[in-house]
Design an enzyme around this catalytic site. Structure first.
Site, PDB file in Angstrom:
ATOM      1  N   ASP A  91       5.305  -9.387   4.150  1.00  0.00           N
ATOM      2  CA  ASP A  91       5.979  -8.023   4.037  1.00  0.00           C
ATOM      3  C   ASP A  91       7.413  -7.970   4.394  1.00  0.00           C
ATOM      4  O   ASP A  91       7.917  -9.214   4.891  1.00  0.00           O
ATOM      5  CB  ASP A  91       5.035  -7.163   4.625  1.00  0.00           C
ATOM      6  CG  ASP A  91       5.328  -6.878   6.002  1.00  0.00           C
ATOM      7  OD1 ASP A  91       6.014  -7.838   6.677  1.00  0.00           O
ATOM      8  OD2 ASP A  91       4.555  -6.470   6.859  1.00  0.00           O
ATOM      9  N   SER A  92       8.120  -7.003   4.220  1.00  0.00           N
ATOM     10  CA  SER A  92       9.375  -6.925   4.339  1.00  0.00           C
ATOM     11  C   SER A  92       9.921  -6.690   5.892  1.00  0.00           C
ATOM     12  O   SER A  92      11.297  -7.040   6.098  1.00  0.00           O
ATOM     13  CB  SER A  92      10.037  -6.200   3.484  1.00  0.00           C
ATOM     14  OG  SER A  92       9.817  -4.624   3.721  1.00  0.00           O
ATOM     15  N   GLY A  93       9.033  -6.239   6.600  1.00  0.00           N
ATOM     16  CA  GLY A  93       9.490  -5.420   7.916  1.00  0.00           C
ATOM     17  C   GLY A  93       9.628  -4.081   7.781  1.00  0.00           C
ATOM     18  O   GLY A  93       9.679  -3.106   8.626  1.00  0.00           O
ATOM     19  N   GLY A  94       9.780  -3.542   6.237  1.00  0.00           N
ATOM     20  CA  GLY A  94      10.168  -2.298   5.974  1.00  0.00           C
ATOM     21  C   GLY A  94       8.896  -1.097   6.447  1.00  0.00           C
ATOM     22  O   GLY A  94       9.436  -0.039   6.926  1.00  0.00           O
ATOM     23  N   PHE A  95       8.003  -1.423   6.565  1.00  0.00           N
ATOM     24  CA  PHE A  95       6.679  -0.852   6.667  1.00  0.00           C
ATOM     25  C   PHE A  95       6.944  -0.237   8.357  1.00  0.00           C
ATOM     26  O   PHE A  95       6.521   0.797   8.589  1.00  0.00           O
ATOM     27  CB  PHE A  95       5.255  -1.579   6.779  1.00  0.00           C
ATOM     28  CG  PHE A  95       4.119  -0.720   6.953  1.00  0.00           C
ATOM     29  CD1 PHE A  95       3.850   0.460   6.327  1.00  0.00           C
ATOM     30  CD2 PHE A  95       3.555  -0.966   8.282  1.00  0.00           C
ATOM     31  CE1 PHE A  95       2.812   1.221   6.755  1.00  0.00           C
ATOM     32  CE2 PHE A  95       2.362   0.005   8.724  1.00  0.00           C
ATOM     33  CZ  PHE A  95       2.192   0.946   7.673  1.00  0.00           C
ATOM     34  N   ASP A 145      12.530  -2.335   1.626  1.00  0.00           N
ATOM     35  CA  ASP A 145      12.650  -1.003   0.685  1.00  0.00           C
ATOM     36  C   ASP A 145      12.851   0.199   1.715  1.00  0.00           C
ATOM     37  O   ASP A 145      12.418   0.102   2.988  1.00  0.00           O
ATOM     38  CB  ASP A 145      11.349  -0.773   0.014  1.00  0.00           C
ATOM     39  CG  ASP A 145      10.089  -0.654   0.642  1.00  0.00           C
ATOM     40  OD1 ASP A 145       9.896  -1.071   1.847  1.00  0.00           O
ATOM     41  OD2 ASP A 145       9.023  -0.253   0.076  1.00  0.00           O
ATOM     42  N   GLN A 188       8.756   3.035  -5.617  1.00  0.00           N
ATOM     43  CA  GLN A 188       8.714   4.262  -4.678  1.00  0.00           C
ATOM     44  C   GLN A 188       8.974   5.510  -5.312  1.00  0.00           C
ATOM     45  O   GLN A 188       8.982   5.511  -6.696  1.00  0.00           O
ATOM     46  CB  GLN A 188      10.101   4.042  -3.704  1.00  0.00           C
ATOM     47  CG  GLN A 188       9.729   2.820  -2.660  1.00  0.00           C
ATOM     48  CD  GLN A 188       8.400   3.098  -1.622  1.00  0.00           C
ATOM     49  OE1 GLN A 188       7.706   4.292  -1.923  1.00  0.00           O
ATOM     50  NE2 GLN A 188       8.250   2.292  -0.903  1.00  0.00           N
ATOM     51  N   GLY A 215       4.292   3.115  -0.791  1.00  0.00           N
ATOM     52  CA  GLY A 215       4.468   4.396  -0.201  1.00  0.00           C
ATOM     53  C   GLY A 215       3.109   5.298  -0.284  1.00  0.00           C
ATOM     54  O   GLY A 215       3.285   6.476  -0.068  1.00  0.00           O
ATOM     55  N   CYS A 308     -23.672 -13.438   8.678  1.00  0.00           N
ATOM     56  CA  CYS A 308     -25.082 -13.043   8.138  1.00  0.00           C
ATOM     57  C   CYS A 308     -26.121 -13.925   8.095  1.00  0.00           C
ATOM     58  O   CYS A 308     -27.086 -13.717   8.099  1.00  0.00           O
ATOM     59  CB  CYS A 308     -24.822 -12.434   6.541  1.00  0.00           C
ATOM     60  SG  CYS A 308     -23.758 -10.948   6.891  1.00  0.00           S
TER      61      CYS A 308
HETATM   62 ZN   LIG Z   1     -21.652 -11.430   6.077  1.00  0.00          ZN
END
Ligand SMILES: [Zn+2]
Length: 388
Positions: A91-95, A145, A188, A215, A308
């Site tokens: 990701d860009s860091g923008g979050f 962004d 956006q 967004g 499982c």
């Molecule tokens: Zn499982």
């Protein structure tokens, strides 16, 4: 040539595809687990490879601070650092603008953060985001962004949308390794269809290798959520992958695939595992509940993941929320569950039985046939009617 996306089979908007990436072909639809600081919380690279996971997500803001660009360049990127041979999306860091908003100021130049790891301020310009992402070495990079909260209205939404287009240009120009690393544009415009349309037209003209629908998943009504996803998926070019950011609930993933989305990421699978919850073919199970204490059945009879195969619900009841191993075992299963869910969709699309698969899936989540109205409405637009 790398970064080409070929569509295989289709059902209305849903499609199976292969994205040609440097580390291995990425089959879509696909769920991408999040490895925040170069490591999945409680899950190793080897365990992810065992689940046949083809791509993971890395967080630029955290990796840029620790271990930092210099170390990343010295060791040859995050693939080497975490011993992961397959694809990585960063990701860009923008979050962080949204999640750490109190610590961020946004200007045309970039975003000013207060470091959470100590030290002074950090200015993150679009060029910086790409420089750090080039050092990390992910196969797919996200543009920086200007993120506004999805429920924001008024001129700020328009400003952020136009700024995101300008920042996309700066990001594309800054990419030093275009043969090894591609950039996705992020659409956006919050919940305003007109702004989304402008952003779509402008970004499609930039001919990115792929596009993200940004967004969303910020607390908007589900009715608004699916309509924006549908609008974006319909307009985005068919020959480019579409990534819906931050979507990770099983029902949401299946609806978005039906609407034409190819890629998903979410921290939900691991977060809910740490709280003792398992995503299964019969819905979400809270393993810490007493009714699992004497249950010698497999966690999910439809799953063949290592958890499982080896452990009973009774054992998972003992370790869930209490022991580190509990979080690890449930994280492995929850990631396997979402990987399998997207694989099942892919297979159903290819075998021309996607509507039936969606019907059966929704019925397993809502055995009383009381489906959420937004799910019915969204699926109706792609000619899928649920079983009554
Ligand atoms: Zn499982």
């Amino acid at each position: 040539m790398s970064f080409t996306f070929s569509v295989g089979a289709e059902h209305t908007m849903a499609r199976s595809g292969v994205f040609d990436l440097p580390h291995c072909p990425l089959r879509t639809p696909v769920f991408m687990p999040v490895a925040t600081q170069g490591a999945m919380k409680g899950v190793t690279s080897a365990q992810l490879e065992e689940l046949d996971c083809e791509i993971i997500l890395g967080n630029t803001y955290h990796l840029g601070l620790k271990p930092g660009e210099e170390t990343l360049r010295a060791v040859g990127g995050v693939h080497e650092l975490q011993s992961w041979k397959r694809n990585i999306l960063t990701d860009s860091g923008g979050f962080q603008m949204v999640s750490l908003l109190k610590l961020a100021t946004i200007t045309e130049e970039g975003v000013v953060f207060q470091s959470t790891h100590g030290g002074g301020d950090l200015l993150l310009k679009p060029e910086d985001s790409i420089r750090i992402q080039n050092a990390i070495g992910g196969d797919i990079m996200m543009q920086l962004d200007d993120v506004v909260h999805v429920l924001t209205t008024g001129p700020r939404v328009e400003e952020a949308m136009y700024r995101s287009i300008r920042w996309l240009d700066r990001c594309l120009k800054a990419n030093q390794r275009p043969k090894e690393q591609c950039i996705f544009g992020i659409i956006q415009g919050a919940l305003d269809p007109k702004l989304r349309d402008i952003c779509l037209a402008e970004m499609i003209a930039r001919d990115c290798k792929g596009y993200a629908i940004g967004g969303l998943s910020g607390g908007e009504a589900k009715d608004d959520f699916w309509k924006i996803v549908a609008l974006c998926a319909k307009t985005l070019p068919k020959n480019k992958p579409r990534y819906c950011m931050g979507v990770g609930y099983p029902v949401d993933i299946v609806v978005c695939i039906a609407l034409g989305v190819d890629m998903f990421d979410c921290v939900y699978a691991c977060r809910t595992a740490r709280f003792g919850s398992a995503l299964t073919s019969v819905g979400k199970l809270q393993l810490s509940k007493r009714n699992f204490a004497n249950d010698s059945g497999a966690l999910d009879p439809d799953c063949s993941c290592p958890t499982c195969k080896q452990f009973t619900r009774a054992y998972l009841h003992v370790v869930a929320t209490k022991e580190t191993i509990g979080a690890t075992l449930l994280s492995v299963h929850n990631i396997a569950y979402l990987l399998n869910l997207t694989r099942k969709c892919r297979k159903a699309i290819e075998e021309n039985r996607f509507p039936e698969m969606v019907q059966n899936f929704m019925l397993s989540y809502h055995p009383d046939k009381k489906y959420p109205q937004w799910v019915e409405d969204a699926l109706a637009t792609v000619n899928i009617t649920l079983i009554k």
